[in-house]
Design an enzyme around this catalytic site. Structure first.
Site, PDB file in Angstrom:
ATOM      1  CB  SER A 163      -0.962   0.009   1.192  1.00  0.00           C
ATOM      2  OG  SER A 163      -2.061  -0.831   0.933  1.00  0.00           O
ATOM      3  CE  LYS A 166      -4.680   1.740  -0.194  1.00  0.00           C
ATOM      4  NZ  LYS A 166      -4.106   0.422  -0.014  1.00  0.00           N
ATOM      5  CB  SER A 221      -4.127   1.234   4.222  1.00  0.00           C
ATOM      6  OG  SER A 221      -3.323   1.039   3.097  1.00  0.00           O
TER       7      SER A 221
END
Length: 475
Positions: A163, A166, A221
């Protein structure tokens, strides 16, 4: 206190509400726009996970949902892993662990493409922690303003990012929608999320502000928040294409995007170097800084029997920011993003400041599998970086976007074609030292190229706030 966008209170260290960032007129040359340090210790012993994929047969991976491992302690005990030395962290060397490629990208400096630890200590420089302490496959410590790389290990090794990807998603999509825009979530918006994805708890047929959704992305997240924002942005496919183009624009050539949320997918890779580029670029945006430095917030819930919507608390899963039962928040931390999947292991990019020094640290996939290990190794690298910043020679640099590095590099105003591409690449490969910049082009292209590289070298030393002039906080 309600936020201006109606998404609940954003809790800060000492109870202070985030007050935004210095306007362009207040930004000082040579300093990064101030980011408030935010701490709030967590009492819940949860793993700081991001999106996760189901474990492949024979792998040691684990699927995670909403921050909690799906494998129970009972299952661990039954398997005999609960008492294993690997799980306890007493043995972390894996004879089957992959070795870094012998040849990697040299963007930012030739030493950054060389396998192993790269550091150039000067007199009085503190010693880096040893390999038994820093077990990550790849890591990098850099100055967030100048871009100078203080030390690194395999920073261009292309690995699964989890993640932390992101950050690229936010850097690509965040500027497109105002904070107060509302979106009613459709079932199709949440389609296509991977099994075991981390979620913030978005519900179909309910409305959320863009501000709410970004809190869900950065704090929890939440892949559901990512997919909702992707739907608003024209769909997952379009968003992935835009992310890939933005990575290219940032000279992040180690990155291949397959999913917008970082969920494990064949061919999806990035590097510690590229993740640092994404963080450095994102931190230019005051909204990005706000979200990534928020420790906890209230998130809209479902409707009650009275038809009114309540809220529930969410906490940032960045444990250097929010703390955990076995670690305190790191002094001066102000973001950025963590991740964990089966393929990636634990990944983390952090930004911290101490006095006038502002550092970025990225850690990817520690071999030691102790709880919060990626954060512990990142904290040690921060400690070393703050102590060593003026006592080491840079081993490379974080390059700027193509619009700056290419436009101000050896290409010049007339450079085109294969020869100019090679000159541009030579400039990108410069280590950031004045001697290195001149050497890279001194025998290459004559007076015009020399003048262009002088401008390029001056520009690349420009502190980050210089790129923010005229860009006050978005209303």
């Amino acid at each position: 206190m309600r936020s201006s966008m109606g998404s609940g209170s954003i809790r800060r260290a000492g109870g202070a509400l985030f007050r935004g960032v210095l306007s362009a007129s207040r930004a000082k040359a040579g300093t990064f726009t101030d980011v408030p340090t935010t701490f709030r210790a967590s009492t819940a012993p949860t793993d700081p996970t991001a999106s996760a994929a189901p474990a492949a047969p024979g792998s040691a991976g684990r699927a995670v949902r909403n921050g909690f491992p799906l494998r129970t302690a009972a299952a661990l005990a039954a398997s005999g892993l609960l008492a294993s030395p690997l799980l306890a962290g007493t043995a972390h060397a894996d004879p089957k662990a992959p070795a870094p490629p012998t040849k990697m990208s040299q963007i930012g400096g030739d030493r950054l493409g060389t396998p192993g630890v790269q550091v150039a200590p000067g007199p009085g420089a503190p010693k880096l922690p040893g390999p038994d302490t820093l077990t990550a496959r790849s890591w990098i410590v850099s100055d967030a303003e100048s871009g100078k790389v203080l030390a690194a290990k395999n920073p261009h090794w292309r690995l699964a990012p989890a993640s932390t990807l992101k950050m690229l998603f936010a850097d690509t999509v965040l500027p497109k929608f105002p904070k107060n825009e509302k979106h009613t979530v459709r079932p199709a918006d949440l389609a296509g999320m991977g099994v075991g994805s981390s979620l913030v708890g978005i519900k179909e047929n309910l409305s959320y502000t863009v501000h709410d959704l970004w809190l869900g992305v950065f704090l929890r997240s939440g892949n559901d928040a990512v997919h909702t924002l992707s739907a608003m942005n024209g769909g997952t496919k379009a968003t992935v294409t835009q992310m890939q183009q933005h990575a290219k624009d940032l000279n992040a050539h180690d990155t291949h995007v397959v999913t917008p949320d970082g969920y494990d997918a064949p061919g999806q890779v990035s590097s510690a170097y590229d993740l640092s580029l994404f963080a450095r670029s994102g931190l230019q945006n005051p909204d990005f800084r706000e979200y990534c430095s928020t420790a906890s917030a209230q998130f809209p819930g479902d409707k009650g029997k009275d038809g009114k919507r309540g809220t529930f608390g969410i906490q940032n899963t960045n444990r250097l920011l929010s703390g955990d039962y076995d670690m305190k928040p790191y002094p001066g931390i102000a973001g950025v993003k963590n991740g964990s999947t089966t393929n990636a292991g634990s990944t983390f990019t952090g930004f911290a400041h101490r006095g006038d020094r502002k550092l970025l640290v990225t850690v990817m996939n520690p071999e030691k599998k102790e709880h919060n290990e990626a954060y512990r190794e990142a904290a040690q690298l921060f400690d070393w970086g703050f102590a060593a910043a003026d006592k080491v020679e840079p081993v490379g640099r974080l390059v700027g976007p193509r619009s700056e590095d290419d436009g101000m590099g050896a290409v010049g105003a007339k450079g085109k074609g294969k020869g100019s591409h090679e000159s541009t690449q030579a400039a990108l490969n410069g280590t950031g030292s004045a001697g290195g910049a001149w050497t890279a082009v001194g025998v290459a292209s004559g007076v015009l190229a020399l003048l262009a590289v002088v401008a390029f070298a001056v520009h690349r030393r420009r502190p980050l706030p210089e790129l923010l002039r005229g860009r006050g906080p978005r209303k």
